[in-house]
Design an enzyme around this catalytic site. Structure first.
Site, PDB file in Angstrom:
ATOM      1  N   SER A 132      12.164 -14.776  -4.584  1.00  0.00           N
ATOM      2  CA  SER A 132      12.092 -13.891  -3.577  1.00  0.00           C
ATOM      3  C   SER A 132      12.163 -14.600  -2.024  1.00  0.00           C
ATOM      4  CB  SER A 132      11.028 -13.105  -3.658  1.00  0.00           C
ATOM      5  OG  SER A 132      11.195 -12.191  -4.783  1.00  0.00           O
ATOM      6  N   HIS A 183       7.198 -14.015   0.780  1.00  0.00           N
ATOM      7  CA  HIS A 183       8.325 -13.079   1.265  1.00  0.00           C
ATOM      8  C   HIS A 183       8.295 -13.154   2.883  1.00  0.00           C
ATOM      9  CE1 HIS A 183       8.594  -9.888  -2.126  1.00  0.00           C
ATOM     10  NE2 HIS A 183       8.632 -11.144  -2.463  1.00  0.00           N
TER      11      HIS A 183
END
Length: 204
Positions: A132, A183
């Site tokens: 991610s 993230h």
């Protein structure tokens, strides 16, 4: 719309070799985890490179790279591979193969470094894996394009980027066991790395 894919699999492999390699690496490592203990087995994840705040493994720098190719379940793998499959190809074509590889890996490393620093300050033991951070680096590069290179992207694609980032923020904040630090770190890393790459590493 630059995010619509029309290529057959041969065309995809030809035009997006780095993305194809990354997809294959994610799938291959998932199969390895399945064979050797399972993707939800903490000891198996530690063995193959999960980030952790547990000493002395939290000082092993190779985990910053290896953890990008590990996933904790099929849905985790599917979600990240779908994002990579659909959204990364335009950036690979724009940057070229090796500059795109630098941005992807660099963004993942930035996200994992920030994530590691954050979790090292927590008392509860943690494990972190997944692509991610690197994928958010791709989104960060597109955000740079949306803001500073608008001529490179059509209006529908710009709206898609805003939508992805909006849902990404909601998802990261609203779902348990999501590594928000990775993230956010990947997004920031991709944004600034893209700016540096287009200035310092000129494409022929």
């Amino acid at each position: 719309m630059i995010f619509l894919r029309y290529e057959n699999w041969k065309g995809y492999l030809r035009y997006y070799p780095i993305t194809s390699i990354l997809l294959a690496a994610n799938i291959m490592m998932y199969v390895v985890l399945l064979i050797d203990g399972g993707p939800n087995n903490a000891l198996t994840l530690m063995k193959y490179g999960a980030l952790t705040n547990i000493p002395p493994w939290n000082e092993e720098t190779w985990r910053l790279f290896a953890s990008m190719f590990l996933h904790s379940g099929f849905s985790h793998l599917l979600f990240n591979c779908f994002a990579l499959l659909v959204f990364a190809p335009p950036l690979e074509r724009l940057l070229g193969f090796w500059r795109y590889a630098i941005l992807y890996i660099g963004s993942g490393l930035v996200g994992n470094i920030i994530s590691q620093a954050y979790y090292n300050n927590l008392t509860n033991p943690t494990l972190s894996i997944g692509a991610s951070g690197a994928i958010y680096g791709v989104y960060g590069a597109f955000l740079y394009i949306v803001l500073f290179q608008r001529n490179l992207m059509d209006d529908a694609s710009r709206k898609t980027i805003y939508t992805i980032l909006g849902f990404g923020i909601i998802f990261s904040l609203g779902v348990a066991n999501i590594n928000m630090a990775a993230h956010l770190g990947g997004l920031i890393g991709g944004f600034f790395l893209y700016g540096l790459i287009i200035r310092l590493l000129k494409r022929r």
